[in-house]
Scaffold this motif. Sequence first.
Motif: not given
Length: 264
Positions: A156-157, A215-218, A231-235
């Motif tokens: 997912l991440l 399609g995968s990111m580090y 992470l770029p999102m709020k967790v």
Amino acid sequence: MEDYTGFMAGSPFEPYIESLRQQLEEQDPVFLIGVIVALAVVVITFFLKYFLTSKTVRTSVLLVGLCDSGKTLLFSRLLSGKFKRTQTSITDSSAPYKAKNDRGSTWTLIDLPGHDSLRPQYLEKFKSAARAIVFVVDSAIFQKEVRDVAEFLYVLLTDAVITRNAPALVVACNKQDITMAKSAKLIQQQLEKELNTLRVTRSAVLSSQDGSVGGSMYLGKKGKDFEFSQLPMKVEFAECSARGSKGEDGDADMEMLEKALAKL
């Protein structure tokens, strides 16, 4: 104006500016209006496509997790508050969910199958519309499933679409009514360690210049041990119990999860 004219008189750009001024004066006013209208259409189209679409289309809250983590019962409790006997899902289920906030926000709550053979196709189907992802963890047997949970989270991440859209991530630490359930804090710490290990073992695959391939990111920040704060999102980690401490006849314990969803 005199200062400006004096400045331009000695400028090497004076001939070009004077030529441009003359051309504009010679143009038909109707032609100039047409050019302005065309430019306005381009700007408005860009605005609608890249700003409004990115902000308004993502109205879904995805419930994901391993099989038997309690997603479907959580789905039922969030929608109706009632206990419902469930079985392993083989397809998605969706319904409007009204968040418990002053804005009366309404999202589309979608329960995705947890079986590892079905997860990829349903994630691909719905990930672009996700405003938030609720990752449900079985806190009671987390110690046995930590590797599998981390591997699913890693997928997912490091997904390029999810990384770009950065939907909120709520890790719902379910089944807190069971005595041996692990706390949200411990689950977070162990997941960070496991994801850090996974990142090391898979980093050889991420060989393109920008750190992405297929399609995968580090994951996280290079040169630092992984933490969810990178992470770029709020967790947010939320303890909950879809079954509740009093079983089928009692209420669920979902206050932390509902508060997290109210912030979306």
